[in-house]
Design an enzyme around this catalytic site. Structure first.
Site, PDB file in Angstrom:
ATOM      1  N   HIS A 174      19.619  57.176  56.227  1.00 21.48           N
ATOM      2  CA  HIS A 174      19.899  56.655  54.721  1.00 21.48           C
ATOM      3  C   HIS A 174      20.335  55.450  54.657  1.00 21.48           C
ATOM      4  O   HIS A 174      21.342  55.114  53.822  1.00 21.48           O
ATOM      5  CB  HIS A 174      20.668  57.797  54.167  1.00 21.48           C
TER       6      HIS A 174
ATOM      7  N   ASP B  53      23.101  63.038  58.208  1.00 18.85           N
ATOM      8  CA  ASP B  53      22.019  63.950  57.960  1.00 18.85           C
ATOM      9  C   ASP B  53      20.739  63.030  57.947  1.00 18.85           C
ATOM     10  O   ASP B  53      20.648  61.916  57.806  1.00 18.85           O
ATOM     11  CB  ASP B  53      22.027  64.379  56.287  1.00 18.85           C
ATOM     12  N   GLU B  54      19.659  63.820  57.978  1.00 15.12           N
ATOM     13  CA  GLU B  54      18.287  63.638  57.667  1.00 15.12           C
ATOM     14  C   GLU B  54      17.992  62.423  58.596  1.00 15.12           C
ATOM     15  O   GLU B  54      17.171  61.506  58.213  1.00 15.12           O
ATOM     16  CB  GLU B  54      17.853  63.613  56.481  1.00 15.12           C
ATOM     17  N   VAL B  55      18.440  62.257  59.868  1.00 17.67           N
ATOM     18  CA  VAL B  55      17.927  61.377  60.781  1.00 17.67           C
ATOM     19  C   VAL B  55      16.328  61.602  60.957  1.00 17.67           C
ATOM     20  O   VAL B  55      15.919  62.524  61.424  1.00 17.67           O
ATOM     21  CB  VAL B  55      18.685  61.345  62.234  1.00 17.67           C
TER      22      VAL B  55
ATOM     23  N   ASP C 282      23.595  68.754  59.264  1.00 23.20           N
ATOM     24  CA  ASP C 282      22.570  68.164  60.278  1.00 23.20           C
ATOM     25  C   ASP C 282      22.905  67.727  61.507  1.00 23.20           C
ATOM     26  O   ASP C 282      22.451  67.834  62.487  1.00 23.20           O
ATOM     27  CB  ASP C 282      21.846  67.085  59.421  1.00 23.20           C
TER      28      ASP C 282
END
Length: 576
Positions: free
Chosen positions: A258, A326-328, A377
């Site tokens: 992000h 998060d959300e790599v 995550d």
């Protein structure tokens, strides 16, 4: 905010239509206190010269709260939709006396917010352990006051304390910008609802709106432009406003995922920047438009990151510093030659993330002396994660948003403290349809087959976390579900979240309130009565009243029912 005259007149005319027998002797407080007793339905007028004593001038934040609540109590002149029927005392109440055990207690994680309140004809006393508990008690006292000639119940005793020490609201100010004024209003509404943590998700892939002294180019090039960034003065004003309302401000700079907005200033440290997020026939480069992630294999990444973290710790006072994680997206990383070489030589994506955490976590905890908060995550990610040994339990808090109670249990069983933000209950942006453009899925005229539902009932309409989370859904969430007593001790509390792909300050209040109020009560005093029965039916009437009162206080909360339902309690229930 003073009530509008025609608004009050309308409700006064409605009162005249109600039979006296239908008017209950009920006090509408939100959140419901832990313990309340009212011996006789009686009230006493407030003196026109009512005051809160002492002023505690030596404590600037409590002094501001006392001044604010004194003004509110005398000027609000709240008219309940269904007012309590009470016997009115011939005397008047001239003051509320405050007594505080520890005036020096800082606003920090776990601070004591308990208070007790006693109101009688001979006087009223508010006793609290800390200034922050006193602020909670002042809010309760303000909600007890009603009428054009303000009155307050007498023969009333309240003892109150929160179930959870962390009662938060996340606001994403990256995807769309929010003015300082709108953030102030949100913090004020939080204090009305006894919430105590404003989780400020400041940056994301779409924009970098905070001006940092060591890295000014990040905002200069990564914000949306003039008037859409937060200066050092803005940040300090928001923190001070929070302290004056008993609300901690916890900053989040999401990384290494992000972070596309960082590429405007430092393209060399961001992989897959400025690429289309969902290339045809290839893996998506991001969870949503705005592709770009920090490159943990580039040495300069850590110079910039440390500057950002240092400035953040200097600006923000709170013990917690949220570092995202998060959300790599591994496909994004693999657009970089150094990463592909590392992988081809036998390295793994997990090792790349571990390198980043190993070089940033100790800097946050040891050098900056902060407790680091990550999204779950980092430990539980389906595609890339680190080993538990990388994350010391004593200096790491995890925030869960997936898989409901299952992930909460996994986190606490691993020894971590947890903040609960389940997207199935606490994500307030869900259920508004999709927002990406050029989407042919909406161009369907015939009824959809049951296995391909999208637009028809049962489909998500493009919102990955549909359906919309109603206040009832929020209210009925048990964040300790399926935990043992020992595991439950590691749950700090919860946070509702407003991600801002489809929100900005023009719709902020209605998106947040009164659904956030529902979470506020559950986190303060629970969602069950003294017999252990869910109290959502009883809460409906109180929340209706509270919503109208918030509107009068300048918070544009959305209605939860037609006004007819409020005037006819119980008649709009699904079950009698």
């Amino acid at each position: 905010m003073a009530p509008k005259p025609f608004f009050l007149l309308s409700f006064f005319l409605l009162f005249l239509l109600l039979p006296i027998s239908s008017l209950p002797s009920r006090l509408n407080l939100w959140p419901q206190p832990t313990s309340i007793s009212w011996s006789t339905p009686a009230a006493i007028p407030l003196s026109p010269y009512f005051s809160i004593q002492p002023h505690f001038s030596s404590h600037i934040y409590l002094h501001r709260a006392i001044t604010r609540y004194t003004r509110l109590i005398l000027s609000e002149r709240h008219r309940p939709i269904i007012p309590p029927v009470v016997n009115l005392s011939n005397s008047s109440l001239s003051s509320l006396h405050l007594s505080i055990s520890d005036l020096s207690a800082p606003l920090q994680p776990g601070v004591d917010e308990s208070y007790s309140l006693y109101i009688s004809t001979s006087g009223s006393t508010l006793t609290a352990a800390t200034p922050w508990g006193a602020m909670r008690g002042l809010e309760t006292f303000s909600q007890l006051v009603w009428g054009h000639q303000p009155v307050v119940p007498i023969g009333l005793r309240i003892f109150d304390k929160p179930l959870f020490t962390h009662r938060g609201l996340l606001l994403d100010t990256s995807r769309n910008f929010y003015s300082v004024r709108s953030i102030f209003r949100t913090i004020r509404a939080m204090s009305y609802n006894k919430m105590n943590v404003f989780h400020w998700h400041i940056t994301d892939s779409q924009s970098f709106p905070i001006v940092l002294p060591s890295e000014p180019e990040l905002a200069a090039k990564g914000s949306y432009g003039s008037g859409m960034s937060y200066s050092t003065r803005d940040v300090k004003r928001i923190i001070q406003y929070g302290l004056s309302h008993g609300v901690r401000v916890v900053p989040e700079i999401d990384m290494p995922g992000h972070t596309a907005s960082w590429a405007e200033a430092y393209p060399e440290i961001v992989t897959c920047a400025n690429r289309f997020w969902a290339p045809t026939g290839k893996p998506a480069l991001a969870a949503e438009p705005g592709a770009g992630e920090l490159n943990p294999l580039h040495a300069k990444t850590y110079q910039v990151v440390q500057n950002v973290l240092h400035d953040l710790s200097t600006l923000f006072l709170d013990q917690y510093l949220h570092a995202g994680a998060d959300e790599v997206n591994t496909a994004c990383w693999e657009t970089d030659p150094a990463v592909t070489h590392f992988i081809s030589a036998g390295g793994t994506h997990d090792q790349i993330l571990e390198k980043f955490i190993n070089l940033t976590h100790p800097y946050i905890t040891d050098t900056l002396n902060r407790t680091v908060v990550y999204w779950e995550d980092v430990l539980l990610g389906p595609y890339v994660k680190v080993r538990p040994a990388t994350l010391p339990t004593e200096s790491t808090i995890l925030q869960t948003w997936n898989n409901r109670a299952k992930n909460t249990k996994r986190i606490v069983q691993a020894g971590y403290q947890v903040i609960v933000s389940s997207s199935d209950f606490y994500y307030l942006d869900c259920g508004h349809g999709g927002w990406v453009g050029n989407d042919s899925r909406y161009d369907v005229q015939e009824a959809e087959s049951s296995d391909e539902l999208f637009n028809d009932p049962g489909g998500n309409g493009g919102s990955w976390c549909a359906p919309y989370k109603s206040w009832q859904r929020v209210y009925n969430y048990d964040i300790l579900y399926n935990l043992t007593e020992e595991e439950a001790k590691r749950v700090l509390g919860g946070e509702v979240a407003l991600w801002s792909e489809q929100a900005d300050e023009t719709v902020l209040d209605a998106k947040l309130w009164p659904r956030t109020s529902a979470a506020a009560e559950v986190l303060w005093s629970g969602n069950r009565d003294s017999d252990g029965i869910k109290r959502y039916a009883e809460a409906t009437d109180r929340l209706n009243e509270w919503r109208y009162r918030m509107v009068r206080r300048g918070i544009q909360a959305e209605p939860i029912q037609p006004l007819w339902c409020v005037l006819n309690p119980g008649m709009c229930n699904l079950e009698q």
